[in-house]
Write an enzyme that holds these catalytic residues in place. Sequence first.
Site, PDB file in Angstrom:
ATOM      1  N   CYS A  41      32.597  43.468  48.809  1.00 32.69           N
ATOM      2  CA  CYS A  41      33.627  42.983  48.100  1.00 32.69           C
ATOM      3  C   CYS A  41      34.935  43.191  48.900  1.00 32.69           C
ATOM      4  O   CYS A  41      35.656  42.210  48.785  1.00 32.69           O
ATOM      5  CB  CYS A  41      33.884  44.415  47.204  1.00 32.69           C
ATOM      6  SG  CYS A  41      35.409  44.359  46.183  1.00 32.69           S
ATOM      7  N   CYS A  46      35.028  39.731  46.485  1.00 34.43           N
ATOM      8  CA  CYS A  46      36.159  40.140  45.625  1.00 34.43           C
ATOM      9  C   CYS A  46      37.585  39.956  46.316  1.00 34.43           C
ATOM     10  O   CYS A  46      38.398  38.952  45.921  1.00 34.43           O
ATOM     11  CB  CYS A  46      36.035  41.453  44.742  1.00 34.43           C
ATOM     12  SG  CYS A  46      34.644  42.050  44.763  1.00 34.43           S
ATOM     13  N   LYS A  49      38.162  36.549  48.434  1.00 31.35           N
ATOM     14  CA  LYS A  49      38.229  35.510  47.573  1.00 31.35           C
ATOM     15  C   LYS A  49      39.668  35.391  46.551  1.00 31.35           C
ATOM     16  O   LYS A  49      40.285  34.421  46.467  1.00 31.35           O
ATOM     17  CB  LYS A  49      37.175  35.752  46.580  1.00 31.35           C
ATOM     18  CG  LYS A  49      36.880  34.616  45.500  1.00 31.35           C
ATOM     19  CD  LYS A  49      37.654  35.392  44.158  1.00 31.35           C
ATOM     20  CE  LYS A  49      37.054  36.366  43.616  1.00 31.35           C
ATOM     21  NZ  LYS A  49      36.030  36.617  42.960  1.00 31.35           N
ATOM     22  N   TYR A 180      29.426  32.596  39.059  1.00 31.98           N
ATOM     23  CA  TYR A 180      30.594  33.189  39.512  1.00 31.98           C
ATOM     24  C   TYR A 180      31.018  32.221  40.720  1.00 31.98           C
ATOM     25  O   TYR A 180      32.428  31.706  40.771  1.00 31.98           O
ATOM     26  CB  TYR A 180      30.575  34.559  39.924  1.00 31.98           C
ATOM     27  CG  TYR A 180      30.584  35.440  38.822  1.00 31.98           C
ATOM     28  CD1 TYR A 180      31.650  36.266  38.484  1.00 31.98           C
ATOM     29  CD2 TYR A 180      29.366  35.898  38.246  1.00 31.98           C
ATOM     30  CE1 TYR A 180      31.757  37.224  37.559  1.00 31.98           C
ATOM     31  CE2 TYR A 180      29.252  36.800  37.148  1.00 31.98           C
ATOM     32  CZ  TYR A 180      30.295  37.513  36.801  1.00 31.98           C
ATOM     33  OH  TYR A 180      30.326  38.462  35.684  1.00 31.98           O
ATOM     34  N   GLU A 184      34.519  29.586  41.380  1.00 31.67           N
ATOM     35  CA  GLU A 184      35.615  30.345  41.952  1.00 31.67           C
ATOM     36  C   GLU A 184      35.735  29.237  43.101  1.00 31.67           C
ATOM     37  O   GLU A 184      37.057  29.124  43.413  1.00 31.67           O
ATOM     38  CB  GLU A 184      35.191  31.518  42.291  1.00 31.67           C
ATOM     39  CG  GLU A 184      35.265  32.396  41.291  1.00 31.67           C
ATOM     40  CD  GLU A 184      35.130  34.009  41.304  1.00 31.67           C
ATOM     41  OE1 GLU A 184      34.613  34.319  42.517  1.00 31.67           O
ATOM     42  OE2 GLU A 184      35.584  34.586  40.473  1.00 31.67           O
ATOM     43  N   HIS A 438      56.283  39.446  22.069  1.00 30.31           N
ATOM     44  CA  HIS A 438      56.664  37.841  21.909  1.00 30.31           C
ATOM     45  C   HIS A 438      57.765  37.662  23.035  1.00 30.31           C
ATOM     46  O   HIS A 438      58.351  38.490  23.377  1.00 30.31           O
ATOM     47  CB  HIS A 438      57.135  37.823  20.441  1.00 30.31           C
ATOM     48  CG  HIS A 438      57.514  36.225  20.458  1.00 30.31           C
ATOM     49  ND1 HIS A 438      56.508  35.177  20.162  1.00 30.31           N
ATOM     50  CD2 HIS A 438      58.815  35.660  20.433  1.00 30.31           C
ATOM     51  CE1 HIS A 438      57.125  33.975  19.961  1.00 30.31           C
ATOM     52  NE2 HIS A 438      58.303  34.221  19.957  1.00 30.31           N
ATOM     53  N   GLU A 443      49.715  37.863  22.523  1.00 23.78           N
ATOM     54  CA  GLU A 443      50.071  38.387  20.929  1.00 23.78           C
ATOM     55  C   GLU A 443      49.099  37.533  20.113  1.00 23.78           C
ATOM     56  O   GLU A 443      48.735  38.019  18.990  1.00 23.78           O
ATOM     57  CB  GLU A 443      51.541  38.020  20.773  1.00 23.78           C
ATOM     58  CG  GLU A 443      51.769  36.604  20.786  1.00 23.78           C
ATOM     59  CD  GLU A 443      53.379  36.287  20.226  1.00 23.78           C
ATOM     60  OE1 GLU A 443      53.890  36.745  19.583  1.00 23.78           O
ATOM     61  OE2 GLU A 443      53.817  35.604  21.170  1.00 23.78           O
TER      62      GLU A 443
HETATM   63  P1  NDP Z   1      25.439  33.545  39.698  1.00 26.04           P
HETATM   64  O1  NDP Z   1      24.028  34.323  39.172  1.00 26.04           O
HETATM   65  O2  NDP Z   1      26.734  33.907  39.115  1.00 26.04           O
HETATM   66  O3  NDP Z   1      24.859  32.053  39.729  1.00 26.04           O
HETATM   67  C1  NDP Z   1      24.024  31.594  40.595  1.00 26.04           C
HETATM   68  C2  NDP Z   1      24.002  30.152  39.891  1.00 26.04           C
HETATM   69  O4  NDP Z   1      23.182  29.326  41.157  1.00 26.04           O
HETATM   70  C3  NDP Z   1      23.445  29.774  38.609  1.00 26.04           C
HETATM   71  O5  NDP Z   1      24.272  28.826  38.094  1.00 26.04           O
HETATM   72  C4  NDP Z   1      22.042  29.203  38.981  1.00 26.04           C
HETATM   73  O6  NDP Z   1      21.665  28.394  37.917  1.00 26.04           O
HETATM   74  C5  NDP Z   1      22.025  28.558  40.207  1.00 26.04           C
HETATM   75  N1  NDP Z   1      20.824  28.595  41.077  1.00 26.04           N
HETATM   76  C6  NDP Z   1      20.098  29.698  41.169  1.00 26.04           C
HETATM   77  N2  NDP Z   1      19.050  29.183  41.842  1.00 26.04           N
HETATM   78  C7  NDP Z   1      19.052  27.749  42.184  1.00 26.04           C
HETATM   79  C8  NDP Z   1      18.426  26.790  42.788  1.00 26.04           C
HETATM   80  N3  NDP Z   1      17.130  27.137  43.379  1.00 26.04           N
HETATM   81  N4  NDP Z   1      18.712  25.611  42.814  1.00 26.04           N
HETATM   82  C9  NDP Z   1      20.079  25.125  42.027  1.00 26.04           C
HETATM   83  N5  NDP Z   1      20.575  26.155  41.422  1.00 26.04           N
HETATM   84  C10 NDP Z   1      20.539  27.563  41.610  1.00 26.04           C
HETATM   85  O7  NDP Z   1      25.415  33.865  41.248  1.00 26.04           O
HETATM   86  P2  NDP Z   1      26.637  33.566  42.330  1.00 26.04           P
HETATM   87  O8  NDP Z   1      25.989  33.463  43.540  1.00 26.04           O
HETATM   88  O9  NDP Z   1      27.644  32.985  41.783  1.00 26.04           O
HETATM   89  O10 NDP Z   1      27.284  35.113  42.510  1.00 26.04           O
HETATM   90  C11 NDP Z   1      26.211  36.127  42.937  1.00 26.04           C
HETATM   91  C12 NDP Z   1      26.782  37.348  42.053  1.00 26.04           C
HETATM   92  O11 NDP Z   1      27.843  37.879  42.680  1.00 26.04           O
HETATM   93  C13 NDP Z   1      27.017  37.466  40.543  1.00 26.04           C
HETATM   94  O12 NDP Z   1      26.008  37.331  39.929  1.00 26.04           O
HETATM   95  C14 NDP Z   1      28.154  38.137  40.306  1.00 26.04           C
HETATM   96  O13 NDP Z   1      27.476  39.393  39.860  1.00 26.04           O
HETATM   97  C15 NDP Z   1      28.907  38.584  41.618  1.00 26.04           C
HETATM   98  N6  NDP Z   1      30.306  37.933  41.639  1.00 26.04           N
HETATM   99  C16 NDP Z   1      31.172  38.497  40.854  1.00 26.04           C
HETATM  100  C17 NDP Z   1      32.376  37.839  40.891  1.00 26.04           C
HETATM  101  C18 NDP Z   1      33.594  38.493  40.054  1.00 26.04           C
HETATM  102  O14 NDP Z   1      33.204  39.497  39.592  1.00 26.04           O
HETATM  103  N7  NDP Z   1      34.565  37.673  39.683  1.00 26.04           N
HETATM  104  C19 NDP Z   1      32.788  37.001  41.822  1.00 26.04           C
HETATM  105  C20 NDP Z   1      31.640  36.307  42.645  1.00 26.04           C
HETATM  106  C21 NDP Z   1      30.521  37.069  42.579  1.00 26.04           C
HETATM  107  P3  NDP Z   1      21.174  28.736  36.492  1.00 26.04           P
HETATM  108  O15 NDP Z   1      22.286  29.293  35.852  1.00 26.04           O
HETATM  109  O16 NDP Z   1      20.431  27.737  35.978  1.00 26.04           O
HETATM  110  O17 NDP Z   1      20.086  29.747  36.712  1.00 26.04           O
END
Ligand code: NDP
Length: 462
Positions: A41, A46, A49, A180, A184, A438, A443
């Site tokens: 983080c 976080c 980012k 996510y 982002e 407002h 709101e």
């Molecule tokens: P996520 O789980 O959010 O997303 C992973 C993405 O990668 C999904 O769209 C998934 O597709 C895709 N994916 C997975 N495997 C493959 C593959 N083999 N080929 C192509 N696409 C693939 O993970 P992130 O990496 O974005 O983030 C990790 C974690 O970190 C998040 O789950 C979150 O909990 C945390 N995080 C939180 C943030 C916040 O609070 N703002 C910011 C950043 C991260 P599909 O949907 O089809 O499975």
Amino acid sequence: MNDYDLIVVGAGSGGVRAARLAAGHGKKVAVIEGRALGGTCVNVGCVPKKLFVYASQFSEQFATSAGYGWSVGQPSFDWPTLRDNKTAEIERLNGIYQRLLDNAGADVVRGWATLAGPHQVNVALADGGQRQLSADKILLATGGQPFMPAVPGAELAVSSDQMFYLEQLPERAVVVGGGYIAVEFAGILNGLGVATTLVYRGPTLLKAFDHELGERLTDELTAAGIDVRLNSDVVAIHGSGQPTAAELASGEQLPCGLVLYATGRRAATAGLGLEQTGAVLRDNGSLVVDERFATAEPSIHAIGDMIDRLQLTPVAIREAVALIDQLYGSGSAAFSYADIPTAVFSQPELATVGSAEQVAVAEYPQLDVYVTEFKPMLATLGGGHGKIVMKLLVDASSDRVVAAHMLGEHAAETIQGLAIAIKAGASKAHFDATVGIHPSAAEEWVTLRQVTRRYRDGVLAN
Ligand code: NDP
């Protein structure tokens, strides 16, 4: 007699909170960490980012300011300035973490831990040498690390970890994933002037969120200039030393100087020596723990990303609070995973508390859905494409508000407040009785009168 009451492996958000709380109970605590203090983080998640999101928003703000009479000339952006200022701030935070642990009385051991048994840890010290430590209890909080699928040329791609230290920004980038991190960073790169393509294998971005908002986010990202490719995947990356193109399953080649894989994060359990203990791993490498965060080895507990519940900093912190209270306190600090709010710092932001509509309809067969969509006031003079979308889900059988979803500026700030109301069990009548502020976007939450969709017995009724 063991050296410590508690050894914490990993000084991220969860581990540091647990160590400080345990020390506060008078326990003798060691924290072992090989990298910078603060974990994902603080160092590569976080915090940096969000700083990058702020930086990337200026390009739109400069454009918006013209309608308000401002002339800012030709803005230019210097990546090394942002990167290095960010790094200086992160190093300041690393120092704060060190002081927090020092002041709590915890020993910080710099190095890499390997379990040698239910109570023993071997540490390969960062400055060379080995130490053997023992403790009554061991808490694993080593977090996660980026997962990258094995595609030809994957070694040319980067993960989010490297995005914070790039030598230079490319002219064109391809971001793979629809979660996510992908949305982002697509927004960050686009805002910083990088021609960005977002490639996602599924039909709707942010699949785990409300689908209507995910679809609207796709519209907004596209309007902002991001080339969003849904139902698409990168099958190979070409280049030598640096990527020059990403090849899609369709055969199309996307020229680019950077490929970012944001395809999920996996538990960092490899190499921890768990085989020396009775702890059990899932197929994806995450640790199995019970409701008291105990692994199958009773002296070893685990919290945070490595147990693969919700990979969110505030969740890891709450898990730490609950665990330490249970081990050394009154045991009354139970932690519920219900109604945890979360935000995606896409541009526009998306934030949510409670179930997505597609999920809620099964949970609440009598569901009223209120949706409103409008242009933010800032855009009236400033122009711009963005719309704000707000959605409230109400269990019609009890009048309880069960979820709120928002796409638009300040969504995270707004949803944090609504999460309290929802956690407290607020009814739609409570929302209706609340006076709005407002002029604000928020709101709208208290002036929603017209039901947009009704589900009765789980079936759409209008
Ligand atoms: P996520 O789980 O959010 O997303 C992973 C993405 O990668 C999904 O769209 C998934 O597709 C895709 N994916 C997975 N495997 C493959 C593959 N083999 N080929 C192509 N696409 C693939 O993970 P992130 O990496 O974005 O983030 C990790 C974690 O970190 C998040 O789950 C979150 O909990 C945390 N995080 C939180 C943030 C916040 O609070 N703002 C910011 C950043 C991260 P599909 O949907 O089809 O499975």
